[in-house]
Design a protein around this motif. Structure first.
Motif, PDB file in Angstrom:
ATOM      1  N   GLU A   1     -42.072   4.981 -35.911  1.00 56.23           N
ATOM      2  CA  GLU A   1     -40.912   4.287 -36.290  1.00 56.23           C
ATOM      3  C   GLU A   1     -40.841   3.165 -35.159  1.00 56.23           C
ATOM      4  N   GLY A   2     -40.135   1.964 -35.518  1.00 56.75           N
ATOM      5  CA  GLY A   2     -40.015   1.048 -34.559  1.00 56.75           C
ATOM      6  C   GLY A   2     -41.251   0.250 -34.236  1.00 56.75           C
ATOM      7  N   GLN A   3     -42.137   0.352 -35.239  1.00 48.30           N
ATOM      8  CA  GLN A   3     -43.558  -0.308 -34.705  1.00 48.30           C
ATOM      9  C   GLN A   3     -43.963  -1.289 -35.952  1.00 48.30           C
ATOM     10  N   ASP A   4     -44.368  -2.663 -35.500  1.00 47.75           N
ATOM     11  CA  ASP A   4     -44.938  -3.465 -36.582  1.00 47.75           C
ATOM     12  C   ASP A   4     -46.354  -3.294 -36.810  1.00 47.75           C
ATOM     13  N   VAL A   5     -46.748  -3.982 -37.742  1.00 47.55           N
ATOM     14  CA  VAL A   5     -48.358  -3.944 -38.101  1.00 47.55           C
ATOM     15  C   VAL A   5     -48.692  -5.136 -38.238  1.00 47.55           C
ATOM     16  N   PHE A   6     -49.836  -5.739 -37.581  1.00 53.73           N
ATOM     17  CA  PHE A   6     -50.088  -7.274 -37.748  1.00 53.73           C
ATOM     18  C   PHE A   6     -51.413  -7.068 -38.102  1.00 53.73           C
ATOM     19  N   VAL A   7     -51.898  -8.044 -39.382  1.00 51.86           N
ATOM     20  CA  VAL A   7     -53.216  -8.189 -39.996  1.00 51.86           C
ATOM     21  C   VAL A   7     -53.632  -9.348 -39.785  1.00 51.86           C
ATOM     22  N   ALA A   8     -54.877  -9.547 -39.036  1.00 52.65           N
ATOM     23  CA  ALA A   8     -55.569 -10.811 -38.738  1.00 52.65           C
ATOM     24  C   ALA A   8     -56.870 -10.697 -39.553  1.00 52.65           C
ATOM     25  N   GLY A   9     -57.043 -11.679 -40.490  1.00 55.37           N
ATOM     26  CA  GLY A   9     -58.186 -11.439 -41.434  1.00 55.37           C
ATOM     27  C   GLY A   9     -58.189 -10.440 -42.270  1.00 55.37           C
ATOM     28  N   ASN A  10     -59.137  -9.558 -42.285  1.00 55.10           N
ATOM     29  CA  ASN A  10     -58.954  -8.487 -43.168  1.00 55.10           C
ATOM     30  C   ASN A  10     -58.995  -7.047 -42.337  1.00 55.10           C
ATOM     31  N   MET A  11     -58.516  -7.314 -41.152  1.00 53.04           N
ATOM     32  CA  MET A  11     -58.437  -5.929 -40.110  1.00 53.04           C
ATOM     33  C   MET A  11     -56.921  -5.777 -39.789  1.00 53.04           C
ATOM     34  N   ILE A  12     -56.723  -4.679 -39.587  1.00 54.11           N
ATOM     35  CA  ILE A  12     -55.301  -4.335 -38.774  1.00 54.11           C
ATOM     36  C   ILE A  12     -55.754  -4.385 -37.235  1.00 54.11           C
ATOM     37  N   SER A  13     -55.018  -5.668 -36.623  1.00 47.20           N
ATOM     38  CA  SER A  13     -55.197  -6.061 -35.266  1.00 47.20           C
ATOM     39  C   SER A  13     -54.271  -5.538 -34.364  1.00 47.20           C
ATOM     40  N   ARG A  14     -52.816  -5.565 -34.573  1.00 48.06           N
ATOM     41  CA  ARG A  14     -51.880  -5.091 -33.702  1.00 48.06           C
ATOM     42  C   ARG A  14     -51.024  -4.130 -34.221  1.00 48.06           C
ATOM     43  N   ILE A  15     -50.587  -3.013 -33.491  1.00 49.81           N
ATOM     44  CA  ILE A  15     -49.565  -2.084 -34.117  1.00 49.81           C
ATOM     45  C   ILE A  15     -48.585  -2.030 -32.836  1.00 49.81           C
ATOM     46  N   GLY A  16     -47.535  -2.465 -32.910  1.00 46.85           N
ATOM     47  CA  GLY A  16     -46.658  -2.158 -31.693  1.00 46.85           C
ATOM     48  C   GLY A  16     -45.096  -2.727 -32.111  1.00 46.85           C
ATOM     49  N   PRO A  17     -44.114  -2.487 -31.197  1.00 40.32           N
ATOM     50  CA  PRO A  17     -42.686  -2.885 -31.249  1.00 40.32           C
ATOM     51  C   PRO A  17     -42.607  -4.403 -31.208  1.00 40.32           C
ATOM     52  N   ASP A  18     -41.921  -5.114 -32.118  1.00 45.11           N
ATOM     53  CA  ASP A  18     -41.503  -6.439 -31.778  1.00 45.11           C
ATOM     54  C   ASP A  18     -42.539  -7.356 -31.809  1.00 45.11           C
ATOM     55  N   LEU A  19     -43.452  -7.271 -32.435  1.00 50.27           N
ATOM     56  CA  LEU A  19     -44.645  -8.199 -32.269  1.00 50.27           C
ATOM     57  C   LEU A  19     -44.265  -9.775 -32.754  1.00 50.27           C
ATOM     58  N   ASP A  20     -44.780 -10.512 -31.917  1.00 48.02           N
ATOM     59  CA  ASP A  20     -44.259 -11.835 -32.042  1.00 48.02           C
ATOM     60  C   ASP A  20     -45.598 -12.653 -32.708  1.00 48.02           C
ATOM     61  N   PRO A  21     -45.582 -12.947 -34.244  1.00 50.38           N
ATOM     62  CA  PRO A  21     -46.832 -13.673 -34.700  1.00 50.38           C
ATOM     63  C   PRO A  21     -46.981 -15.012 -34.587  1.00 50.38           C
ATOM     64  N   PRO A  22     -48.039 -15.407 -35.053  1.00 48.22           N
ATOM     65  CA  PRO A  22     -48.237 -17.181 -35.055  1.00 48.22           C
ATOM     66  C   PRO A  22     -47.213 -17.530 -36.287  1.00 48.22           C
ATOM     67  N   GLU A  23     -46.679 -18.965 -36.264  1.00 47.36           N
ATOM     68  CA  GLU A  23     -45.810 -19.337 -36.832  1.00 47.36           C
ATOM     69  C   GLU A  23     -46.324 -19.390 -38.441  1.00 47.36           C
ATOM     70  N   PHE A  24     -47.712 -19.396 -38.714  1.00 44.05           N
ATOM     71  CA  PHE A  24     -48.217 -19.458 -40.059  1.00 44.05           C
ATOM     72  C   PHE A  24     -48.283 -18.305 -40.792  1.00 44.05           C
ATOM     73  N   ALA A  25     -47.985 -17.086 -39.906  1.00 43.69           N
ATOM     74  CA  ALA A  25     -48.361 -15.720 -40.598  1.00 43.69           C
ATOM     75  C   ALA A  25     -47.183 -15.605 -41.658  1.00 43.69           C
ATOM     76  N   THR A  26     -47.610 -14.568 -42.406  1.00 44.39           N
ATOM     77  CA  THR A  26     -46.820 -14.201 -43.744  1.00 44.39           C
ATOM     78  C   THR A  26     -46.083 -13.138 -43.312  1.00 44.39           C
ATOM     79  N   ILE A  27     -44.758 -13.117 -43.399  1.00 40.27           N
ATOM     80  CA  ILE A  27     -43.780 -11.875 -42.793  1.00 40.27           C
ATOM     81  C   ILE A  27     -43.491 -10.972 -44.007  1.00 40.27           C
ATOM     82  N   ILE A  28     -43.590  -9.668 -43.968  1.00 41.57           N
ATOM     83  CA  ILE A  28     -43.079  -8.707 -44.975  1.00 41.57           C
ATOM     84  C   ILE A  28     -42.039  -7.839 -44.322  1.00 41.57           C
ATOM     85  N   GLU A  29     -40.673  -8.126 -44.757  1.00 47.36           N
ATOM     86  CA  GLU A  29     -39.723  -7.192 -44.157  1.00 47.36           C
ATOM     87  C   GLU A  29     -39.714  -5.741 -44.983  1.00 47.36           C
TER      88      GLU A  29
END
Length: 468
Positions: free
Chosen positions: A71-99
């Motif tokens: 809990e309290g972890q965001d999941v960031f996908v870059a390309g076709n891979m899971i790149s980062r898992i962590g709290p309060d990740l700050d993605p690039p502005e062009f990223a798609t955000i799913i709440e």
């Protein structure tokens, strides 16, 4: 060379760069957060020309291998891979955000005993059509499989090489495929669907089903080796042989043992020479032991296994790839000869599951759906049946983390070598489902993917998103 760590650090240092500049820098660096190579750039592009970047925020994460939700972890996908898992990740502005808003994020499901060609086609349809029709029908069946949340399948018999290739190239939608190719059967064995008018057969008199890769008939060590090698030539990631009697076949009683030990051992040796393994169809206890004696690493079915035989699975590190077959609403349509054989299967299901769990056997989940679109649509319901013997966590782990461990036995022949499958962790393939509810508490949620799976992602591509 720009490292993965450097890419990751750049994306999450909190910079306020404009999306256009961020996109250009991504391209200059030639990296996603988990893939840093020029070759990966085209694969990581979205339809608008920007890199593929997706942030799933606010989910409870089931990793596939642990009963504890993150809990309290965001999941960031870059390309076709899971790149980062962590709290309060700050993605690039062009990223798609799913709440996610507290929904459970879990790995895509894996069916370890699937038949893409045979799942929805009736026998009559297969008998009256040709390869072109089979491919089109299979493409539709594979698409539906993906939209049920199954992002990977181990196809355990059938002409699936072209389907697997078309899927990986993006020509059709469907799960990742680990193809076995045509199952190899002895004459009168479980996969011998010829008529009696087709025998006696000679090498220059192959059945049309053989030449179209539906099955291969092989008798004797030289023929077995040839068929194994032909499957490997076409891209098989593992090899399937029929080692005992089956239900849907026409000639073999359920008690039969098929292939000699020497024939099975020849197939095992050849597969091992290529760095992979053999799986066998074996229902009766004698056929199961026959398979283990020959060095087989995955036994399919095993519903008549004794306690002593199940202990061998543990001692010799063999997988039991079993299905929750019961005499219920999902029982297949069978003739009287087949029904008598099917009863042996259903009578053993409860004992084998309970005993295998008690002994610590490595158990894989698969459906083995045949010849029925209605049954295929209940793929998730088959998984939910496991709660008769397992906790929701144990069942879901079986269909994700554990099945992925089985697939890894293909070694260097895996079509997907860049990261693990069946888990949510940094560096894994981005195959995920966002569930409206907690399947670790209510396994029945997987029975209704239309109503309960809000997001389905495979290879970093969102195929379903009801939250937009």
């Amino acid at each position: 060379m720009v490292t993965v760590e450097a890419c990751s650090e750049w994306f999450f240092r909190g910079t306020k760069m404009k999306a256009q500049l961020a996109s250009r820098l991504w391209l200059v660096l030639g990296c996603s957060l988990s893939v840093c190579s020029a070759q990966a750039q085209s694969e990581d592009m979205g339809t608008d020309g920007t890199p593929n970047a997706i942030l799933i925020r606010g989910a409870k994460v089931f990793t596939g291998c642990s009963p504890d939700l993150l809990e309290g972890q965001d999941v960031f996908v870059a390309g076709n891979m899971i790149s980062r898992i962590g709290p309060d990740l700050d993605p690039p502005e062009f990223a798609t955000i799913i709440e996610a808003d507290g929904r459970v994020l879990m790995p895509g499901l894996i069916d370890a005993h699937w038949h893409g060609v045979f799942a929805t086609a009736t026998i009559a349809k297969l008998m009256s059509t040709n390869e072109g029709y089979w491919s089109l029908q299979t493409a539709a069946a594979q698409r539906d499989t993906l939209y049920r949340g199954f992002t990977t399948v181990r196809d355990t018999a059938g002409p699936m090489f072209d389907i697997a290739r078309a899927t990986d190239e993006g020509l059709i939608e469907g799960p990742r495929v680990f193809p076995s190719g045509p199952a190899i059967s002895q004459t009168a064995g479980h996969m011998d669907f010829r008529t009696t008018k087709d025998v006696p057969a000679t090498p220059d008199k192959l059945n049309p089903f053989e030449t179209s890769d539906m099955f291969y008939i092989a008798d004797g060590i030289p023929e077995v080796l040839k068929r194994v090698r032909e499957n490997l030539m076409q891209g098989a990631t593992q090899i399937k042989l029929m080692a005992g009697g089956g239900v849907t076949s026409s000639y073999d009683p359920i008690h039969t043992i098929q292939y000699t030990k020497a024939e099975l051992e020849a197939a095992v040796e050849q597969a091992e020479n290529w760095g992979t393994y053999v799986l066998t169809h074996a229902i009766n206890d004698e056929a199961v032991n026959h398979s283990i004696d020959a060095g087989v690493k995955s036994v399919e079915h095993g519903h008549m296994s004794t306690r002593e035989t199940l202990q061998r699975f543990v001692e010799e590190d063999v997988w039991l790839s079993m299905q929750p077959f019961l005499d219920d609403e999902d029982a297949p349509a069978l003739n009287d000869f087949q029904k008598a054989k099917y009863k042996f299967v259903t009578d053993g299901t409860d004992f084998v599951y309970r005993t295998a769990k008690e002994l610590g056997v490595k158990i894989a989940f698969g459906t083995d759906t045949l010849f029925s679109a209605d049954l295929a649509s209940r793929q998730g319901a088959q998984l939910a049946k496991l709660q008769n013997w397992f906790t929701p966590y144990e069942a879901l782990k079986m269909a994700t983390c554990d099945n992925a461990e089985l697939l890894a036995l293909s070694g260097a022949l895996t079509p997907y070598p860049n990261g693990p499958l069946g888990v949510i962790e940094e560096g894994a393939y981005a195959d995920m489902i966002l569930v409206d509810g907690n399947p670790l508490e209510d396994l029945d949620l997987v029975s209704d993917p239309i109503g309960n799976f809000d997001v389905i992602m495979k290879d970093g591509v969102i195929y379903k998103n009801t939250l937009e």
